[in-house]
Motif scaffolding. Structure first.
Motif, PDB file in Angstrom:
ATOM      1  N   ASP A   1       7.506  -8.361  -5.655  1.00 24.80           N
ATOM      2  CA  ASP A   1       7.945  -7.538  -6.771  1.00 24.80           C
ATOM      3  C   ASP A   1       6.890  -6.461  -7.007  1.00 24.80           C
ATOM      4  O   ASP A   1       6.088  -6.548  -7.935  1.00 24.80           O
ATOM      5  CB  ASP A   1       8.136  -8.422  -8.022  1.00 24.80           C
ATOM      6  CG  ASP A   1       8.791  -7.649  -9.151  1.00 24.80           C
ATOM      7  OD1 ASP A   1       9.513  -6.680  -8.849  1.00 24.80           O
ATOM      8  OD2 ASP A   1       8.559  -7.993 -10.326  1.00 24.80           O
ATOM      9  N   ASN A   2       6.886  -5.464  -6.104  1.00 22.59           N
ATOM     10  CA  ASN A   2       5.883  -4.406  -6.213  1.00 22.59           C
ATOM     11  C   ASN A   2       6.317  -3.364  -7.232  1.00 22.59           C
ATOM     12  O   ASN A   2       7.505  -3.054  -7.358  1.00 22.59           O
ATOM     13  CB  ASN A   2       5.659  -3.753  -4.850  1.00 22.59           C
ATOM     14  CG  ASN A   2       4.936  -4.682  -3.904  1.00 22.59           C
ATOM     15  OD1 ASN A   2       4.274  -5.619  -4.331  1.00 22.59           O
ATOM     16  ND2 ASN A   2       5.060  -4.434  -2.615  1.00 22.59           N
ATOM     17  N   LYS A   3       5.343  -2.818  -7.925  1.00 19.59           N
ATOM     18  CA  LYS A   3       5.618  -1.826  -8.975  1.00 19.59           C
ATOM     19  C   LYS A   3       5.999  -0.487  -8.328  1.00 19.59           C
ATOM     20  O   LYS A   3       5.459  -0.122  -7.284  1.00 19.59           O
ATOM     21  CB  LYS A   3       4.376  -1.627  -9.846  1.00 19.59           C
ATOM     22  CG  LYS A   3       3.728  -2.910 -10.347  1.00 19.59           C
ATOM     23  CD  LYS A   3       4.511  -3.515 -11.482  1.00 19.59           C
ATOM     24  CE  LYS A   3       3.845  -4.731 -12.064  1.00 19.59           C
ATOM     25  NZ  LYS A   3       3.709  -5.855 -11.205  1.00 19.59           N
ATOM     26  N   VAL A   4       6.904   0.233  -8.970  1.00 19.57           N
ATOM     27  CA  VAL A   4       7.307   1.550  -8.468  1.00 19.57           C
ATOM     28  C   VAL A   4       6.716   2.678  -9.326  1.00 19.57           C
ATOM     29  O   VAL A   4       6.839   3.844  -8.980  1.00 19.57           O
ATOM     30  CB  VAL A   4       8.842   1.692  -8.396  1.00 19.57           C
ATOM     31  CG1 VAL A   4       9.408   0.793  -7.323  1.00 19.57           C
ATOM     32  CG2 VAL A   4       9.487   1.398  -9.723  1.00 19.57           C
TER      33      VAL A   4
ATOM     34  N   VAL B   1      -0.871  -1.096  -0.735  1.00 23.64           N
ATOM     35  CA  VAL B   1       0.267  -1.872  -1.254  1.00 23.64           C
ATOM     36  C   VAL B   1      -0.166  -3.306  -1.531  1.00 23.64           C
ATOM     37  O   VAL B   1       0.139  -3.870  -2.594  1.00 23.64           O
ATOM     38  CB  VAL B   1       1.454  -1.842  -0.261  1.00 23.64           C
ATOM     39  CG1 VAL B   1       2.479  -2.909  -0.589  1.00 23.64           C
ATOM     40  CG2 VAL B   1       2.098  -0.482  -0.239  1.00 23.64           C
TER      41      VAL B   1
ATOM     42  N   LYS C   1      -0.480  -4.020  -5.361  1.00 20.39           N
ATOM     43  CA  LYS C   1       0.886  -4.519  -5.601  1.00 20.39           C
ATOM     44  C   LYS C   1       1.812  -3.400  -6.090  1.00 20.39           C
ATOM     45  O   LYS C   1       2.519  -3.532  -7.082  1.00 20.39           O
ATOM     46  CB  LYS C   1       0.898  -5.676  -6.617  1.00 20.39           C
ATOM     47  CG  LYS C   1       0.076  -6.872  -6.185  1.00 20.39           C
ATOM     48  CD  LYS C   1       0.716  -7.572  -5.023  1.00 20.39           C
ATOM     49  CE  LYS C   1      -0.076  -8.807  -4.660  1.00 20.39           C
ATOM     50  NZ  LYS C   1      -0.306  -8.937  -3.246  1.00 20.39           N
TER      51      LYS C   1
ATOM     52  N   SER D   1       4.622  -0.148  -4.658  1.00 23.71           N
ATOM     53  CA  SER D   1       5.578   0.068  -3.566  1.00 23.71           C
ATOM     54  C   SER D   1       4.967   0.985  -2.506  1.00 23.71           C
ATOM     55  O   SER D   1       3.995   1.704  -2.767  1.00 23.71           O
ATOM     56  CB  SER D   1       6.865   0.685  -4.106  1.00 23.71           C
ATOM     57  OG  SER D   1       6.633   2.018  -4.476  1.00 23.71           O
ATOM     58  N   GLY D   2       5.553   0.979  -1.325  1.00 24.78           N
ATOM     59  CA  GLY D   2       5.026   1.777  -0.217  1.00 24.78           C
ATOM     60  C   GLY D   2       5.118   3.266  -0.479  1.00 24.78           C
ATOM     61  O   GLY D   2       4.206   4.024  -0.147  1.00 24.78           O
TER      62      GLY D   2
END
Length: 140
Positions: A69-72, A98, A102, A104-105
């Motif tokens: 659940d990566n942050k955007v 990333v 944590k 987003s790419g």
């Protein structure tokens, strides 16, 4: 076992490609009863066609990976960490950022590009997966 008791002790005769088991009854030898007649090829084929399919093979699901659940978007805390920790890293890649923050790419890619434009990090390889390093200051 029950047959040998009723007929007496078995005698095994060795043949190059057959095994005979004889039983003595009143000093007369009797051969074992003949084998049950095997089915013909046509009968075997018919039996195979008539038989329903067995259980269907179940494919295993493989190892399930944990959903990340990566942050955007940056929070104040992650933005500060980006500006302090990333410029100190020797090898800076999108994947490393990333994993560390944590995020987003896409967010990591953009932020690395901005850090490089600001001069905080230095681009080493310009490709689809760019590689950066910390800013190296040369002594005069």
């Amino acid at each position: 076992n029950t047959i040998s008791k009723s007929y007496g002790d078995p005698i095994i005769l060795k043949h190059p490609y057959r095994l005979f088991v004889l039983f003595a009854v009143n000093n007369k030898y009797i051969k074992m009863p003949p084998k049950v007649q095997q089915k013909s090829k046509e009968q075997k084929m018919a039996a195979a066609m008539a038989g329903g399919k067995g259980k269907k093979k179940k494919w295993n699901k493989g190892k399930a990976r944990d959903k990340v659940d990566n942050k955007v978007l940056f929070t104040k805390e992650t933005y500060d960490r980006l500006n302090t920790e990333v410029p100190k890293m020797k090898l800076i890649t999108v994947a490393a950022v990333v994993e560390k923050l944590k995020i987003s790419g896409g967010l990591a890619r953009r932020s690395l590009r901005i850090l490089a434009e600001e001069g905080k990090i230095q681009e080493v390889l310009k490709s689809s997966t760019p590689i950066y390093t910390r800013k190296i200051t040369e002594d005069p």
